[in-house]
Design an enzyme around this catalytic site. Structure first.
Site, PDB file in Angstrom:
ATOM      1  N   TYR A 142       0.827  -1.213   0.000  1.00 39.39           N
ATOM      2  CA  TYR A 142       0.000   0.000   0.000  1.00 39.39           C
ATOM      3  C   TYR A 142       0.865   1.268   0.000  1.00 39.39           C
ATOM      4  O   TYR A 142       0.466   2.287  -0.546  1.00 39.39           O
ATOM      5  CB  TYR A 142      -0.891   0.040   1.249  1.00 39.39           C
ATOM      6  CG  TYR A 142      -2.218  -0.645   1.113  1.00 39.39           C
ATOM      7  CD1 TYR A 142      -2.292  -1.999   0.831  1.00 39.39           C
ATOM      8  CD2 TYR A 142      -3.406   0.068   1.296  1.00 39.39           C
ATOM      9  CE1 TYR A 142      -3.518  -2.633   0.736  1.00 39.39           C
ATOM     10  CE2 TYR A 142      -4.629  -0.559   1.199  1.00 39.39           C
ATOM     11  CZ  TYR A 142      -4.682  -1.910   0.917  1.00 39.39           C
ATOM     12  OH  TYR A 142      -5.897  -2.531   0.821  1.00 39.39           O
ATOM     13  N   LYS A 189       2.851 -15.351   2.445  1.00 49.64           N
ATOM     14  CA  LYS A 189       3.121 -16.075   1.192  1.00 49.64           C
ATOM     15  C   LYS A 189       4.630 -16.330   1.190  1.00 49.64           C
ATOM     16  O   LYS A 189       5.363 -15.902   0.283  1.00 49.64           O
ATOM     17  CB  LYS A 189       2.646 -15.203   0.012  1.00 49.64           C
ATOM     18  CG  LYS A 189       2.651 -15.881  -1.330  1.00 49.64           C
ATOM     19  CD  LYS A 189       1.584 -16.933  -1.516  1.00 49.64           C
ATOM     20  CE  LYS A 189       1.767 -17.661  -2.833  1.00 49.64           C
ATOM     21  NZ  LYS A 189       0.871 -18.825  -2.993  1.00 49.64           N
ATOM     22  N   ASP A 221      -3.169 -18.122   0.191  1.00 49.59           N
ATOM     23  CA  ASP A 221      -4.135 -18.804  -0.687  1.00 49.59           C
ATOM     24  C   ASP A 221      -4.852 -19.915   0.083  1.00 49.59           C
ATOM     25  O   ASP A 221      -6.075 -20.065   0.004  1.00 49.59           O
ATOM     26  CB  ASP A 221      -3.476 -19.324  -1.973  1.00 49.59           C
ATOM     27  CG  ASP A 221      -2.162 -20.053  -1.740  1.00 49.59           C
ATOM     28  OD1 ASP A 221      -1.662 -20.050  -0.599  1.00 49.59           O
ATOM     29  OD2 ASP A 221      -1.626 -20.638  -2.705  1.00 49.59           O
ATOM     30  N   ASP A 245      -6.497  -6.997   4.118  1.00 46.62           N
ATOM     31  CA  ASP A 245      -7.615  -6.326   3.448  1.00 46.62           C
ATOM     32  C   ASP A 245      -8.512  -7.377   2.791  1.00 46.62           C
ATOM     33  O   ASP A 245      -9.738  -7.367   2.956  1.00 46.62           O
ATOM     34  CB  ASP A 245      -7.061  -5.359   2.388  1.00 46.62           C
ATOM     35  CG  ASP A 245      -8.160  -4.636   1.645  1.00 46.62           C
ATOM     36  OD1 ASP A 245      -9.108  -4.172   2.307  1.00 46.62           O
ATOM     37  OD2 ASP A 245      -8.090  -4.545   0.405  1.00 46.62           O
ATOM     38  N   ASP A 249     -12.486  -9.038   4.199  1.00 44.33           N
ATOM     39  CA  ASP A 249     -13.737  -8.979   3.431  1.00 44.33           C
ATOM     40  C   ASP A 249     -14.307 -10.389   3.291  1.00 44.33           C
ATOM     41  O   ASP A 249     -15.514 -10.613   3.415  1.00 44.33           O
ATOM     42  CB  ASP A 249     -13.506  -8.403   2.020  1.00 44.33           C
ATOM     43  CG  ASP A 249     -13.769  -6.904   1.956  1.00 44.33           C
ATOM     44  OD1 ASP A 249     -13.518  -6.226   2.976  1.00 44.33           O
ATOM     45  OD2 ASP A 249     -14.205  -6.411   0.893  1.00 44.33           O
TER      46      ASP A 249
HETATM   47  C1  IPM Z   1     -10.429  -1.116   4.000  1.00 43.03           C
HETATM   48  C2  IPM Z   1     -10.640  -0.497   2.648  1.00 43.03           C
HETATM   49  C3  IPM Z   1      -9.464   0.424   2.325  1.00 43.03           C
HETATM   50  C4  IPM Z   1      -8.224  -0.431   2.293  1.00 43.03           C
HETATM   51  C5  IPM Z   1      -9.629   1.232   1.028  1.00 43.03           C
HETATM   52  C6  IPM Z   1     -10.888   2.057   1.024  1.00 43.03           C
HETATM   53  C7  IPM Z   1      -8.422   2.089   0.744  1.00 43.03           C
HETATM   54  O1  IPM Z   1     -10.826  -1.477   1.685  1.00 43.03           O
HETATM   55  O2  IPM Z   1     -10.310  -0.369   4.989  1.00 43.03           O
HETATM   56  O3  IPM Z   1     -10.391  -2.345   4.086  1.00 43.03           O
HETATM   57  O4  IPM Z   1      -7.910  -1.037   1.254  1.00 43.03           O
HETATM   58  O5  IPM Z   1      -7.538  -0.498   3.312  1.00 43.03           O
HETATM   59 MG    MG Z   2     -10.957  -3.444   2.445  1.00 41.77          MG
END
Ligand code: IPM
Ligand code: MG
Length: 372
Positions: A142, A189, A221, A245, A249
């Site tokens: 990042y 990884k 993975d 990240d 999700d």
């Molecule tokens: C999160 C989001 C952010 C990230 C984005 C909006 C930059 O997806 O907080 O998980 O990738 O960290």
């Molecule tokens: Mg995110």
């Protein structure tokens, strides 16, 4: 307790969900005699539109002089579809994390009993899941050097980590595990990446200081697969920025909706609390956004200041709302007359009157009838 809280609602559904969290915090302040002061500032696409800057200096200053920050959401499709845009809303959030040194992002993932049937995953797989993800937040790909060649046909993003960056979050993860089920899983990884091999080396060293905690390793993975195959095997997951990240999700599916997942981003000096979901622009101002991730982020804020009873009351209110089906359409697709602020109102009422069964009864009907 006196707390100055900076409110950064941001984009899309950010403002409406954050408003519900503020309602909950105000109710807590009044019930427990605290003095919470809220000051709002711009960040993200709204800030670009108004000030041509995703993180105006004034916003950063406010954050630095506040005790905590409650963040909404960031992002707007008009920038997503324009890869050449020089200023992007996300830069506001990334800069904020970096400037405030918020290196550890803690994302709890839990399967709520009442929502077990709502997850697309099988009940017996998710039942009892309780994971705390420790995602490194200010390093890695990042924040590494970015480059696009002059002809625009080649681009690169550098991923780098230092020992110190790994050590500081590793300690937080091990301390958390000591107070939970005594297990840390490092997701990396290491079969391919040098940075991952450094993570393994450093985390193994740190682990020696925590003899009660078991450390194991999973390639990312495989971890992605294990997360939906057998999530109960995880206690604390420790991982770098990008993997964290993605995996968080994915993990949100266990809870039934990404609209439920809260997070705390902490450093040595500052702390920010934010839902893990994005700005969901298609839903903005329709009253359909789930405010629970934001409300639970407020609970994490309270826990951060050791206001555990207060945080617990918010969590109880959330559980009650889920149990009574007072939920937005992401969870409650059959009865979808409950709006973002209905959920916020219920949680606020519950904080004022946790024992009032009448109120709960009234709200059951509110949620299930067409009187709204
Ligand atoms: C999160 C989001 C952010 C990230 C984005 C909006 C930059 O997806 O907080 O998980 O990738 O960290
Ligand atoms: Mg995110």
């Amino acid at each position: 307790m006196k707390l100055n809280i900076a409110i950064l609602p941001g984009d899309g559904i950010g403002p409406e969900v954050t408003n519900q969290a503020i309602k909950a915090l105000k109710a807590i302040a009044s019930e427990f005699n605290h003095n919470f002061k809220f000051t709002t500032a711009d960040v993200g696409a709204v800030a670009i539109d108004k000030h041509n800057d995703a993180l105006p200096e004034k916003t950063l200053e406010l954050c630095k002089k506040s005790d905590a920050i409650l963040f909404g959401a960031i992002g707007d499709p008009k920038y997503d579809n324009d890869p050449s845009a020089k200023v992007r809303p996300e830069q506001g959030l990334l800069k904020l994390r970096k400037e405030l040194g918020l290196y550890a992002n803690i994302r709890p993932v839990k399967a709520y009993k009442t929502l077990l049937d709502k997850s697309p995953l099988k009940k017996h797989i998710i039942q009892g899941t309780d994971i705390s993800i420790y995602r490194e937040l200010t390093g890695g790909i990042y924040f590494g050097e970015k480059h696009t060649s002059e002809d625009g046909d080649y681009a690169s993003d550098l991923c780098g980590y230092s020992r110190e960056e790994i050590e500081r979050i590793a300690h937080l993860a091990f301390v958390a595990a000591e107070n939970r089920s005594h297990k840390v899983t490092l997701v990396d990884k290491a079969n391919v990446l040098e940075t991952s091999r450094l993570w393994r080396r450093v985390v193994k060293e740190v682990a020696q200081q925590y003899p009660d905690v078991t450390l194991d390793f999973l390639f990312v993975d495989n971890a992605a697969m294990q997360m939906i195959l057998n999530p109960k095997q995880f206690d604390v997951i420790l991982t770098e920025n990008m993997f964290g990240d993605i995996i968080s999700d994915e993990a949100s599916v266990i809870g039934g909706s990404i609209g439920l997942l809260a997070s705390a981003s902490v450093g040595d000096k500052y702390a920010m609390f934010e839902p893990i979901h994005g700005s969901y622009p298609q839903a903005a101002n329709k009253g359909i956004a789930n405010p629970i991730a934001s409300i639970l982020s407020a609970a994490m804020l309270l826990s951060h200041f050791e206001l555990h009873n207060e945080a617990e009351l918010i969590r109880l209110a959330v559980e009650k709302s889920l149990k009574l089906n007072i939920t937005t359409p992401d969870i409650n697709s059959v009865v979808n007359t409950v709006t973002t602020s209905n959920v916020g109102d219920f949680i606020e009422d519950f904080i004022y009157n946790p024992k009032d069964t009448n109120l709960n009864f009234k709200n059951i009907h509110l949620g299930q009838s067409t009187i709204i």
